[in-house]
Structures are given as C-alpha cells and as structure tokens.
Scaffold this active site. Structure first.
Site, PDB file in Angstrom:
ATOM      1  N   ASP A  75       0.841  -1.090  -0.151  1.00  0.00           N
ATOM      2  CA  ASP A  75      -0.138   0.024  -0.087  1.00  0.00           C
ATOM      3  C   ASP A  75       0.883   1.102  -0.063  1.00  0.00           C
ATOM      4  OD1 ASP A  75      -2.808   0.665  -0.076  1.00  0.00           O
ATOM      5  OD2 ASP A  75      -2.106   1.991   1.722  1.00  0.00           O
ATOM      6  N   TYR A 162       1.958   9.171  -9.604  1.00  0.00           N
ATOM      7  CA  TYR A 162       2.383  10.681  -9.490  1.00  0.00           C
ATOM      8  C   TYR A 162       3.726  10.872  -9.927  1.00  0.00           C
ATOM      9  CZ  TYR A 162      -2.027  11.149  -6.852  1.00  0.00           C
ATOM     10  OH  TYR A 162      -3.500  11.118  -6.374  1.00  0.00           O
TER      11      TYR A 162
END
Length: 203
Positions: A75, A162
């Site tokens: 995660d 990103y």
C-alpha cells in the site's frame, strides 16, 4: 526476528500492472514463482484501513484467504506536507475510477496553489508499506519512504502514478524521467523491499 520466507510461490496482491512488475523485478534474484492476484481472478478488497499499514495487511490477508498461498501486498501513496499529508491513503482515488493520474497531479497542483499560491511549500514524500502474509495468519510488514518536491508541469513519461510530478531529493529529474533501473534502486518501494529482503529472504 522476522520470519524467513522459504516457499516456492508468492502471490502479489495487486491489480496494478506497474506495481506487479516492479515487485517481480525486485524479487527476481530469489527464483520465486510470482503470480499476480489478477491472474488468479482474486477480487480487489475494499481498502477500509485508516493507514498504509492497515491497508497493506488487509490486502495481503485477503489474497491469502482467496488463494491459500503466501501473498505480498503493497500500500503506497503520496503525502504532500502543505496538504496535511493528502492525498495519502487516497492517492489512487484522487485519480478517479479511470485511474487518470494526469488529473490527479493537476489536482495536487491546484490545491497547493489555492492554499499557498505559487510559493507554496511543495515538499512531499512517497511511502510504501509491504505486508507479507502466510496461510497460517502470520504477517510481516516493512515501511519505506523517499522525500522530495512536487513540480509542475509534470516531466517524463516513465514510472506510473504521480511519478512525473515528483522530484526526489538529490536529483534533478522526476521519477518520470529517471531511468527505470535507477528508480528501482532509490524508490520508496525499493527502501521497503530492502528491509523485507533483509528480514525475510536472506539467511
């Protein structure tokens, strides 16, 4: 002492192709049969945890429950200081159902400019938590971070998420511009993986 991993097969509990590829490359030296959760038609569990650690463990346990094999979950996300750590655990959700990270990067930039103007503190970090779960319920988790600055407009077409808008400290290129092999050595996931490998894969 962390438990040593000695099984021949490991499921990567992710449906993100870029993430699965990175993890498979990092584990290549250990000659483990790597299978993606998507290849086993395992559903993606709802990420209800309040932290990266909770969500990583949730995903790893869900994959084990679904296939009965040891599973590794990651995660990870982006935390921007001036946005009080956002998007954080919601990094993927900011990209919407179509996973449009160009939109997500634009949203980060918009929020920074709205909050503090063009001179906003653009410090940020990527974080990755890896959780390795066994069928008997045992879980080992490891965290990695890399700090840097959000830049606009994004640069480069490499990486995913990103990456084109994040310039790691000590570098003049974004993760979208840094060659894949070099990024593999310095990323937040690489830091977490080094801890995982030292703890669970080396004698």
């Amino acid at each position: 002492m962390p438990r040593r991993f000695a099984e021949p097969r490991l499921v990567v509990a992710s449906h993100n192709g870029g993430k699965v590829e990175e993890i498979a490359d990092l584990l290549a030296p250990f000659a483990i049969d790597i299978t993606a959760a998507a290849a086993l038609d395992l559903p993606e569990p709802e990420e209800t945890g309040a932290t990266f650690l909770a969500n990583a463990e949730l995903k790893a346990r869900a994959a084990v429950d679904g296939c009965g094999l040891p599973s590794l979950a990651d995660d990870s996300g982006l935390a921007v200081e001036a946005l009080d750590g956002e998007p954080g655990i919601y990094s993927a959700r900011w990209a919407g159902p179509e996973r449009d990270f160009n939109m997500a990067m634009a949203l980060v930039n918009k929020k920074l400019n709205e909050k503090l103007g063009d001179g906003a503190n653009r410090r940020a970090y990527f974080i990755s938590v890896l959780s390795l779960a066994w069928p008997d319920g045992h879980v080992e988790s490891f965290e990695g971070r890399i700090y840097g600055t959000m830049i606009w407009p994004p640069r480069g077409t490499g990486g995913f998420g990103y990456d084109p808008s994040f310039m790691p400290d000590g570098h003049e290129q974004t993760f979208g511009e840094i060659p894949y092999e070099r990024k593999q050595r310095i990323s937040h996931r690489a830091v977490a993986f080094q801890k995982l490998i030292d703890g669970c894969f080396r004698d």
